[in-house]
Design an enzyme around this catalytic site. Structure first.
Site, short mmCIF file in Angstrom:
data_model
loop_
_atom_site.label_atom_id
_atom_site.label_comp_id
_atom_site.label_asym_id
_atom_site.label_seq_id
_atom_site.Cartn_x
_atom_site.Cartn_y
_atom_site.Cartn_z
N HIS A 165 0.55 -9.03 -6.22
CA HIS A 165 0.37 -7.97 -5.22
C HIS A 165 -1.12 -7.71 -4.99
O HIS A 165 -1.59 -7.64 -3.84
CB HIS A 165 1.09 -6.71 -5.70
CG HIS A 165 0.90 -5.51 -4.84
ND1 HIS A 165 1.82 -5.13 -3.88
CD2 HIS A 165 -0.09 -4.59 -4.78
CE1 HIS A 165 1.38 -4.04 -3.27
NE2 HIS A 165 0.22 -3.67 -3.80
N GLU A 166 -1.87 -7.60 -6.07
CA GLU A 166 -3.32 -7.32 -5.94
C GLU A 166 -4.03 -8.50 -5.28
O GLU A 166 -4.92 -8.31 -4.45
CB GLU A 166 -3.93 -7.00 -7.31
CG GLU A 166 -3.36 -5.75 -7.99
CD GLU A 166 -3.52 -4.47 -7.16
OE1 GLU A 166 -4.40 -4.43 -6.28
OE2 GLU A 166 -2.74 -3.53 -7.39
N GLU A 218 0.65 -2.35 2.18
CA GLU A 218 1.40 -2.44 0.92
C GLU A 218 2.56 -3.42 1.02
O GLU A 218 2.79 -4.23 0.11
CB GLU A 218 1.91 -1.06 0.51
CG GLU A 218 0.83 -0.13 -0.02
CD GLU A 218 0.06 -0.76 -1.16
OE1 GLU A 218 0.70 -1.31 -2.07
OE2 GLU A 218 -1.17 -0.74 -1.13
N HIS A 268 -3.58 -8.40 -1.57
CA HIS A 268 -4.49 -7.49 -0.86
C HIS A 268 -5.81 -8.20 -0.50
O HIS A 268 -6.33 -8.02 0.60
CB HIS A 268 -4.82 -6.27 -1.74
CG HIS A 268 -3.79 -5.17 -1.70
ND1 HIS A 268 -3.24 -4.68 -0.52
CD2 HIS A 268 -3.22 -4.43 -2.70
CE1 HIS A 268 -2.38 -3.70 -0.80
NE2 HIS A 268 -2.34 -3.54 -2.11
ZN LIG Z 1 -1.19 -2.24 -3.21
#
Ligand SMILES: [Zn+2]
Length: 249
Positions: free
Chosen positions: A127-128, A186, A131
């Site tokens: 997830h990071e 997100e 980003h």
């Molecule tokens: Zn996030």
């Protein structure tokens, strides 16, 4: 909508605004990128150095080795080795994680304690990474008067001498590291993260399990990842639908 107003008021030309709108292939949409990415990386590097000085995170040892092992699997499988990644573990009772545009990923001790397996850890790391690949830090900076980050960093460095060392949460907040991303960002990071997980042989379904754990954590009143990473029914449903659509498990 209102996002262009501060820039217009500051006298930035329409040309610059248009010039800042870039198509992102990974996402299949246009992004408003006004922030100078070199500047953003330099600022975030300063923030990282400040965190290292004041928080004394673990940069080696079993926890970091575990994160690096999971991270390396994702990086290799997803073809992300064209940029550098680094990992640190911060002492904090708040389960949280963040990433800097320079690829530095911070994970807290309580998040490590919360995850039940490497697949769930891969959810967080993926997830990071998502980003960064999606350029969300630059986009966020561009849409929320991001030059503030630079000011905060300068003040943080100047203000650090001889002062009491703040908590991880306070320092991270000072640098804007835990500022919320948009809901769209997100969800994009969630999807990219499970793409990477699947490529690396982690179980995408564990992403759903992780976000359920985070949601429980939020209900129990703990400070959260959830302040930056809203773990609600919508996100879980969106992930479940995405994983089902892909035929993954
Ligand atoms: Zn996030």
């Amino acid at each position: 909508m209102t996002r262009t107003a501060p820039f217009a008021a500051a006298g930035l030309s329409l040309t610059l605004l248009l010039g800042g709108c870039a198509y992102n292939d990974t996402l299949g949409r246009n992004q408003l990128i006004l922030a100078d990415s070199t500047g953003l990386e330099q600022q975030s590097e300063a923030a990282w150095q400040q965190l290292l000085r004041t928080q004394n995170p673990a940069l080696t040892g079993a926890s970091v080795d575990r994160i690096r092992r999971v991270g390396n699997r994702l990086v290799e499988a997803a073809g992300l080795s064209n940029r550098s990644w680094d990992y640190a573990v911060f002492n904090s009772e708040s389960p949280n994680a963040f990433v800097l545009p320079s690829g530095k990923i911070g994970v807290t001790t309580s998040l490590l304690a919360l995850v039940q397996n490497d697949d769930q850890l891969a959810t967080v790391i993926g997830h990071e990474m998502g980003h960064v690949v999606a350029r969300h830090p630059a986009e966020r900076a561009s849409s929320t008067a991001l030059t503030n980050l630079g000011l905060q960093v300068a003040q943080g460095v100047a203000g650090s001498r001889g002062q009491t060392v703040g908590s991880f949460g306070a320092i991270a907040a000072q640098y804007g590291l835990l500022l919320p991303y948009s809901r769209r960002a997100e969800l994009e990071a969630d999807r990219l993260g499970v793409d990477y997980m699947n490529s690396a042989g982690f179980r995408p379904s564990q992403a759903v399990a992780l976000w359920r754990l985070m949601a429980q954590q939020r209900q129990s009143g703990q400070p959260e990842f959830a302040s930056t990473h809203p773990s609600d029914a919508t996100r879980i449903a969106a992930l479940e639908a995405y994983i089902r659509e892909r035929g993954w498990s």
